[in-house]
Design an enzyme around this catalytic site. Structure first.
Site, PDB file in Angstrom:
ATOM      1  N   TYR A  53      -0.864 -26.556  -0.787  1.00 56.56           N
ATOM      2  CA  TYR A  53      -1.209 -25.403   0.048  1.00 56.56           C
ATOM      3  C   TYR A  53       0.027 -24.609   0.463  1.00 56.56           C
ATOM      4  O   TYR A  53      -0.090 -23.438   0.833  1.00 56.56           O
ATOM      5  CB  TYR A  53      -1.957 -25.838   1.307  1.00 56.56           C
ATOM      6  CG  TYR A  53      -3.270 -26.559   1.077  1.00 56.56           C
ATOM      7  CD1 TYR A  53      -3.839 -26.662  -0.185  1.00 56.56           C
ATOM      8  CD2 TYR A  53      -3.944 -27.151   2.146  1.00 56.56           C
ATOM      9  CE1 TYR A  53      -5.022 -27.340  -0.382  1.00 56.56           C
ATOM     10  CE2 TYR A  53      -5.138 -27.821   1.952  1.00 56.56           C
ATOM     11  CZ  TYR A  53      -5.667 -27.926   0.696  1.00 56.56           C
ATOM     12  OH  TYR A  53      -6.855 -28.604   0.500  1.00 56.56           O
ATOM     13  N   HIS A 111      -4.985 -36.125  -4.540  1.00 52.63           N
ATOM     14  CA  HIS A 111      -5.714 -34.857  -4.553  1.00 52.63           C
ATOM     15  C   HIS A 111      -6.767 -34.774  -5.662  1.00 52.63           C
ATOM     16  O   HIS A 111      -7.870 -34.257  -5.437  1.00 52.63           O
ATOM     17  CB  HIS A 111      -4.717 -33.698  -4.680  1.00 52.63           C
ATOM     18  CG  HIS A 111      -5.189 -32.457  -4.004  1.00 52.63           C
ATOM     19  ND1 HIS A 111      -4.341 -31.573  -3.370  1.00 52.63           N
ATOM     20  CD2 HIS A 111      -6.432 -31.932  -3.836  1.00 52.63           C
ATOM     21  CE1 HIS A 111      -5.045 -30.569  -2.854  1.00 52.63           C
ATOM     22  NE2 HIS A 111      -6.303 -30.763  -3.137  1.00 52.63           N
TER      23      HIS A 111
END
Length: 273
Positions: A53, A111
């Site tokens: 991010y 992830h």
């Protein structure tokens, strides 16, 4: 009790606030800082971020300036795919700690289920032993990936975060996780913002005089899923939490189950690692 105070216990005894703030695509410096400050002021105790991010340094600044004690905030981060080798994961963990300016991470997830996921998991287990991480879990893992991990791990994953909303209900995966004492966490709970276009959701929004977003959040919350809706608008942060004054009935849930299946994010079975 505010939804912000509701916690769910992991299989390792730790607890996670059921309602948190997602920070995906929050990378503008001022907007990210302002929304984190607003969320903490509103009583949010759970912040979900990730290496990919690119906002962990911004989150660190907002956390520091908020003066909310570190031990009151639950922080989730994730190891991105390019760091899933054993040594790479160890370095990534230290990088997360440095970027967030903290001494431990409450929860770290793999992830995506890349081919190096078992190497990554081994490094995460060692980080738990070293007290750098308190809990470890998964993101976007399918049943086959979890079964493989359970046969090869020393520490059982506490959670699996995946795309889950009224248009993608994944009942098979939800049941598997619940049967194995692994917490279910929804991302994309608002159908990635498309909830405002879904007729079944709009019908229930009218029935309860709530927003379509609140209907989707209530759908997940009352099933015991951890949810992390994001917003760049402070007033939406408050509105998202106002879901305790109504409950969806069995009839309502059946109506939502008639929504044609729709996946907005990548398919874990066909992800280009």
């Amino acid at each position: 009790m505010s939804v912000l105070n509701k916690k769910i216990k992991f299989n390792n005894g730790e607890e996670i606030p059921q309602f948190g703030l997602g920070t995906y695509k929050l990378d503008d410096e001022k907007a990210t800082y302002d929304v984190i400050i607003a969320a903490l002021k509103a009583g949010y105790l759970h912040i979900d971020t990730a290496q990919i991010y690119g906002n962990q340094k911004l989150i660190a600044k907002a956390l520091k300036d908020s003066q909310v004690p570190r031990e009151q905030i639950f922080i989730t981060s994730k190891i991105w795919n390019s760091d899933h080798g054993y040594e790479e994961t160890k370095k990534a963990i230290d990088r997360i700690l440095a970027e967030l300016e903290i001494t431990y991470i409450d929860l770290v997830l793999i992830h995506w289920p890349t081919p190096k996921r078992l190497e990554c998991w081994k490094a995460l287990e060692e980080a738990v032993a070293a007290k750098k991480i308190r809990s470890i879990g998964l993101s976007n893992f399918q049943i086959v990936h979890i079964e493989e991990l359970l046969k090869n791990c020393q520490i059982k994953p506490v959670i699996n975060q995946f795309e889950l909303h009224p248009a993608l209900q994944r009942k098979d995966l939800v049941k598997y996780l619940q049967d194995n004492d692994i917490v279910v966490e929804s991302w994309g709970t608002l159908i990635r913002g498309k909830c405002f276009e879904v007729e079944q959701v709009k019908v229930l929004a009218e029935k309860y005089q709530k927003s379509p977003a609140q209907i989707c959040l209530r759908w997940a919350f009352q099933q015991g899923f951890v949810i992390i809706p994001k917003s760049s608008k402070p007033h939406r942060l408050i509105e998202n939490t106002e879901i305790e004054d109504f409950a969806l009935t069995a009839e309502d849930m059946a109506l939502l189950a008639t929504i044609p299946e729709y996946r907005d994010g990548p398919d874990p079975d066909n992800f280009d690692f």
